[in-house]
Every structure is written in structure tokens, then in C-alpha cells.
Design an enzyme around this catalytic site. Structure first.
Site, PDB file in Angstrom:
ATOM      1  N   TYR A  58       0.825  -1.207   0.000  1.00 21.52           N
ATOM      2  CA  TYR A  58       0.000   0.000   0.000  1.00 21.52           C
ATOM      3  C   TYR A  58       0.861   1.261   0.000  1.00 21.52           C
ATOM      4  O   TYR A  58       1.825   1.383   0.757  1.00 21.52           O
ATOM      5  CB  TYR A  58      -0.904   0.032   1.243  1.00 21.52           C
TER       6      TYR A  58
ATOM      7  N   HIS B 213      -3.646  16.266  -2.941  1.00 17.86           N
ATOM      8  CA  HIS B 213      -3.994  16.356  -1.525  1.00 17.86           C
ATOM      9  C   HIS B 213      -3.795  17.767  -0.951  1.00 17.86           C
ATOM     10  O   HIS B 213      -4.187  18.031   0.188  1.00 17.86           O
ATOM     11  CB  HIS B 213      -3.158  15.356  -0.710  1.00 17.86           C
TER      12      HIS B 213
ATOM     13  N   ASN C  82       1.738  11.787   5.153  1.00 16.97           N
ATOM     14  CA  ASN C  82       1.114  11.030   6.227  1.00 16.97           C
ATOM     15  C   ASN C  82       1.829  11.329   7.535  1.00 16.97           C
ATOM     16  O   ASN C  82       3.050  11.271   7.615  1.00 16.97           O
ATOM     17  CB  ASN C  82       1.201   9.530   5.912  1.00 16.97           C
TER      18      ASN C  82
ATOM     19  N   TYR D 176     -14.318  31.001  47.105  1.00 16.84           N
ATOM     20  CA  TYR D 176     -13.604  29.895  46.472  1.00 16.84           C
ATOM     21  C   TYR D 176     -12.545  30.369  45.476  1.00 16.84           C
ATOM     22  O   TYR D 176     -11.510  29.715  45.305  1.00 16.84           O
ATOM     23  CB  TYR D 176     -14.587  28.996  45.721  1.00 16.84           C
TER      24      TYR D 176
ATOM     25  N   ARG E  27      -9.677  30.968  47.813  1.00 13.36           N
ATOM     26  CA  ARG E  27      -9.319  29.879  48.727  1.00 13.36           C
ATOM     27  C   ARG E  27      -8.996  28.578  47.985  1.00 13.36           C
ATOM     28  O   ARG E  27      -8.145  27.800  48.429  1.00 13.36           O
ATOM     29  CB  ARG E  27     -10.490  29.660  49.690  1.00 13.36           C
TER      30      ARG E  27
ATOM     31  N   PHE F 102      -1.001   7.082  11.953  1.00 10.51           N
ATOM     32  CA  PHE F 102      -1.403   8.423  11.535  1.00 10.51           C
ATOM     33  C   PHE F 102      -2.639   8.920  12.288  1.00 10.51           C
ATOM     34  O   PHE F 102      -2.977  10.102  12.211  1.00 10.51           O
ATOM     35  CB  PHE F 102      -1.728   8.423  10.035  1.00 10.51           C
TER      36      PHE F 102
ATOM     37  N   GLU G 197     -11.986   5.531   5.495  1.00  8.74           N
ATOM     38  CA  GLU G 197     -11.445   6.161   6.710  1.00  8.74           C
ATOM     39  C   GLU G 197     -12.647   6.593   7.553  1.00  8.74           C
ATOM     40  O   GLU G 197     -13.067   7.748   7.560  1.00  8.74           O
ATOM     41  CB  GLU G 197     -10.550   7.331   6.309  1.00  8.74           C
TER      42      GLU G 197
END
Length: 573
Positions: A115, A145, A257, A342, A345, A391, A476
Site C-alpha cells: 500500500y 492532496h 502522512n 472559592y 481559597r 497516523f 477512513e
């Protein structure tokens, strides 16, 4: 002329003692002086878009960084995020890099189908690519991409992203040639930064779009920033002394990647959170004094019996600043007050919980920044290439979400202290911290601003990691949203810085009303740092510049010098 001589003397002293502990204590006062006399000091010209962009203001020369792949420290990462750097790889990593490339070549020669090396990507992974098309395959994945959108990353983010990518690839598990890494290093060293859109990554399969935009420049495509100017990518290569790169098998995918964009965003959020934590300890301590609060809630025995280490450490940080007593503290030793609100404190409990998130997130991000997070991974020892899922940036997303909680709560409790200080019934100070109330409104609307900022952070603190939208035709099908998780942290940090800046102004105003009584020396030092920039608010004036100057103190890490060593994971104290 006298001012120039004074400036030269200060600069010379700082230069001589830059390595010493004393210089770190002197540095905030020098920075405050510079910002008072020279408003542009401490910024990076046109490129300084955010207050968290840089910490040190005198480093005209680039910092040298020698990278041992997989062993970068948080301190080194902070330096990359805040300073210009010149990087080089330490000797000894070349063999692992070359062996991984050789393994890829051997796998291709053997006819195996792997791959990303000789197949398509995502849902197209079952499509086998002929050997004579492999170079075209790698170029195509980079260009296709590069589909990000929105405004560009700041140069500091891009620089950190690139260094993290080099650090990961240089470990020798990615099948990418040393020459490609050297080209990336030349871009960093020449301060030629790819134009990378902030938006377009879901944090799995890696930060594909941002890293593709980074990689287009290696091909002579895309755009770069150089000295504040936006230029074509090929021109950026020429400035760095480079020619366009022809990518070999696996190299395009190795570049694209990985989790480096998400991690860079999250690291910048971490560094900002650390600086704001230190500022919050200082502003909170100042508020205790201004409101005539008790020191007893900070005693070590209370926190030791609960057992949370970060709470114990935070209480110690407060004791370090507040001391056992002060002139102000002694003035109300026998007062009738039983318990403080608070927001005074419970500071060790709240800020201790924030410190736990900061420390835990720092540990996760330190690992991820040194990780091999591309796919597939090349194991040269066994001549094997394995497709997995490193990834997936879920660890980064969750770390960023936890930092978001810390940032939101730091601002939330600070805003409550501002509200306390302006309330004359609670603080016993003049209403809205100004004389002649009614004629003067004082801090009335400044508190409204702090409330608006704290409230905005509540929405931004919603966890990004619980969201997921499937991509790549459901191949994905679960993603991390880590890029947004990290990216929104600086927006939150800006909000929290604004809240803390207003508290700093309010607390110092309250202390001034307690004059001639004084606080402890560390807190008087902190007040002096502010008063070097902002005078006492004696009557209504244009308020925004005061907040801006106080924000500079908070965001430039000036209060880190008042913290004890080892409190924060990466901060230089």
C-alpha cells in the site's frame, strides 16, 4: 542620547549574563522597559500575528538546533515555536534512513504489492500502479492532496511542523531519502516557509492537506512566505538554493502522512497554557493580597492529605510568592473574616487540576512529536513494510481537549477574582477600583470584557475528539479531529490572556489602594513589572491600551521567572 546609552548598557548586561539564572530574573524588567519605550520591541514585525508567537526578544541571530531523531525535548520544541532556528541532524542517523530506502527498492524489485508504494490511496488502495508510473504517483498525491482552505498557518506553526516532520522521518522508518530531508532543512534554515492553510485536516489519515501544502514547495509548486512576503514556491526554492525534487517511491506518502500539523498546533497551545499558568499563579497571589485574603488555605498540610501532586506543587508555588506574611497580610491578622470565596481559597485545587492536565498533555505530546506516524512503516531489519494506523491522531486530540479544559478553567476562576475585586462589599476596596465612583466608572466594563472572554472559552472547550465524520468513501470511517482540537487552543489562550491581564491590572490597582503597606518581594516585583508599563488608574482614561500592555506581560512568559524550577514541563524559568 542618554536613553540610547541606557539601552545599550541594559542590552550589554543582558548579553553578558544571558546564560545565568540572574538574567532570567532580570529579563522581564528589561522587556517591560523595552515595550514601554519602544512599542514594537518583542514582536516580529509584520509576521507577529499573535502574542504567543515569540518569547524572547533579543535573539537577532538564529538559534542552533541539533536534532537527534526521535529524541527532541519539549524545551527544544518550545524554542522552535518561539525563535528562528538553524537545524541539522546529528551524525549517526544516515544509515537508518538509507536502509529504509533500500528496503523499499527491494520490495518493489521483488514484485510485492505494498500500500502506498505501488498502489492507489484510500479506497483506491486495491489499484496496482506499474513501476514506470511510481514517480508520477508520488507527485500526484502531493498535488491532489493540497486541498486546504482558510487563512494560512503562522510562520511559527509552519516552522514547528516542518521540524517535527524532519525529526520523525529521520528516524529511518519511512523510506524517504536523506536528500529530501536535507531539502526541508534548507527551507527551514533559509526561513522559507510554505504557505499552509489552517483548515482541511480531520487528523486521520494523518494531516494530509496541511502536509501536502508543505510538500508542494519541494516540487516547485505552491507558495511560500519569505521575510513577510508571499512568493511562488519555485522562487522560494531558489532563495534556499534548491532545485525541484523528483519524489521516489513512497516519498510523497511519507511526507503527507503523519500528525505533525495537529501536534504543532497542540504544542503551541501547551506552551501558551504553561505561560498562562505561571501568570495565573502571580495574578491570583496578587488578588489574595489585594482582597486581604488568608494564606492558611495554601498551607502544605491541607494539600498533602489529599495527595494530588500537582495540587501540592501549585500550593507550594503560591506559598513561594505569598511568603509567610507581608505588611498587607499582617494588617488584617486579627480580622473577623472566617473563609474567603472559592476563587481565592480554592486556587491550589483548581489550578492544581489545570497543572495535571498540562503535565499529562505535555507527556503525550512529547511522545507524539518524536513518533513515527506515517504509513506504511518500513522495518529494514526484517525487510518488511507494514500498513497500520499510526497516523490516527487521537492521542493528540485528547491531549488538546484536556489543555482546552485547563485554559478555560484558568480564565474562569480569574474572572471571578476580578468580579470580587471590583465589588466593594467583598474586597473592601473602592467600588470598581477607582476613586470618585459615579464620575469614574473604573474597572466596570473591563470586568464585562473578562466575563465575555471567559464565557467564549466555555464553548471552545467542547471536546473535539468526540466528533468524527467518515472520509474517503467510508474507508477512513473514524477520525480524530485533532487538527481543530489543537488549532483552537491559541484562540482560547488569547481569551484567557485577556482575562488574566485584566486581573493583573485590577489586583495591582487594589494593592496600590493598600499603600503604604507592601506585599512580599516577589509580588512587589510583579507589580513593578506592570507599573513600568501602566500607571495607577487615578481617573477614567482610554482603557484598552492598559489591557494590551498587561496582556504583553502575561503572554510573553515574563512571569515564568517567578515560578520555581521544575513546575512546568517545558517553560524556561
Amino acid at each position: 542620547m542618554l536613553e540610547c546609552l541606557w539601552f545599550a548598557l541594559l542590552y550589554s548586561l543582558m548579553y553578558i549574563h544571558v546564560k545565568s539564572r540572574e538574567s532570567h530574573q532580570f529579563l522581564p524588567f528589561f522587556r517591560a522597559y523595552l515595550r514601554q519605550r519602544h512599542p514594537l520591541a518583542g514582536k516580529e514585525g509584520d509576521r507577529c500575528e499573535r502574542p504567543f508567537k515569540t518569547q524572547y526578544i533579543f535573539r537577532e541571530n538564529m538559534q542552533e538546533l541539533h536534532i537527534s531523531p526521535g529524541k527532541m525535548t519539549l524545551q527544544q520544541m518550545r524554542m522552535v515555536a518561539r525563535d528562528r532556528v538553524r537545524i541539522q541532524l546529528l551524525p549517526g542517523c544516515e544509515d537508518a534512513i538509507r536502509n529504509s530506502v533500500q528496503t523499499v527498492d527491494e520490495v518493489i524489485s521483488s514484485g510485492r504489492v505494498i500500500y502506498g508504494i505501488n498502489t492507489g490511496f484510500g479506497l483506491l488502495a486495491n489499484t496496482v500502479i506499474p513501476n514506470d508510473e511510481l514517480e508520477h504517483l508520488q507527485r500526484s498525491i502531493v498535488l491532489s492532496h493540497a486541498a486546504g482552505t482558510g487563512g494560512f498557518m503562522e510562520e511559527s506553526t509552519t516552522r514547528l511542523l516542518m521540524v517535527l516532520k524532519i525529526n520523525s522521518l529521520a528516524r529511518g522508518y519511512s523510506g524517504i531519502r536523506l536528500e529530501v530531508l536535507e531539502a526541508l532543512m534548507k527551507l527551514v534554515n533559509a526561513e522559507v516557509y510554505p504557505c499552509i492553510p489552517k483548515k482541511g485536516s480531520v487528523g486521520a489519515s494523518g494531516d494530509l492537506a496541511p502536509l501536502a501544502h508543505m510538500s508542494t514547495v519541494l516540487l516547485g509548486e505552491g507558495e511560500v512566505f519569505y521575510k513577510g512576503k508571499r512568493l511562488p514556491g519555485r522562487e522560494g526554492l531558489e532563495i534556499a538554493g534548491l532545485e525541484p525534487t523528483v519524489l521516489g517511491p513512497k516519498e510523497g506518502l511519507a511526507l503527507l502522512n503523519g500528525t505533525q500539523a495537529s501536534t504543532a498546533f497542540a504544542l503551541q497551545g501547551l506552551f501558551a497554557a504553561e505561560d498562562l499558568f505561571a501568570a495565573a499563579i502571580v495574578t491570583g497571589s496578587l488578588s489574595v493580597e489585594a482582597a486581604l485574603g488568608s494564606r492558611r488555605p495554601f498551607e502544605s498540610s491541607i494539600h498533602e492529605v489529599r495527595g494530588h501532586q500537582s495540587q501540592i506543587d501549585t500550593a507550594a508555588a503560591f506559598r513561594h510568592l505569598l511568603g509567610k506574611t507581608s505588611e498587607i497580610g499582617a494588617s488584617h491578622k486579627y480580622c473577623e473574616g472566617v473563609q474567603d470565596p472559592y476563587s481565592l481559597r480554592c486556587q491550589p485545587q483548581v489550578m492544581g487540576a489545570c497543572l495535571t492536565q498540562i503535565r499529562n498533555s505535555a507527556a503525550v505530546l512529547a511522545v507524539e512529536a518524536n513518533a513515527v506516524s506515517d504509513n506504511p512503516i518500513v522495518f529494514s531489519a526484517g525487510c518488511d513494510i507494514i500498513s497500520g494506523g499510526n497516523f490516527h491522531a487521537e492521542p493528540v486530540a485528547m491531549a488538546a481537549d484536556n489543555l482546552a479544559l485547563a485554559l478555560a478553567e484558568t480564565g474562569s476562576i480569574s474572572e471571578r477574582r476580578v468580579a470580587l475585586l471590583i465589588d466593594t462589599h467583598m474586597s473592601k476596596l473602592p467600588p470598581f477600583l477607582v476613586e470618585k465612583g459615579g464620575l469614574n466608572s473604573g474597572f466596570m466594563i473591563a470586568q464585562v470584557t473578562s466575563a465575555a472572554l471567559a464565557s467564549e472559552n466555555k464553548s471552545l472547550a467542547h471536546p473535539a475528539s468526540v466528533d468524527s465524520l467518515p472520509t474517503s468513501a467510508n474507508q477512513e470511517d473514524h477520525v480524530s479531529m485533532a487538527t481543530f482540537a489543537g488549532r483552537r487552543l491559541l484562540d482560547m489562550a488569547e481569551n484567557t490572556a485577556g482575562v488574566l491581564a485584566i486581573e493583573l491590572l485590577a489586583a495591582c490597582q487594589g494593592l496600590d489602594f493598600r499603600s503604604p503597606l507592601k506585599s512580599t518581594q516577589p509580588l512587589e516585583n510583579a507589580r513593578s513589572m506592570l507599573r513600568a508599563l501602566v500607571p495607577f488608574y487615578d481617573q477614567d482614561r482610554y482603557f484598552a491600551p492598559d489591557i494590551e500592555k498587561a496582556t504583553g506581560l502575561v503572554t510573553y512568559g515574563d512571569f515564568n521567572s517567578l515560578m520555581r524550577d521544575g513546575l512546568l514541563p517545558s517553560a524556561f524559568t
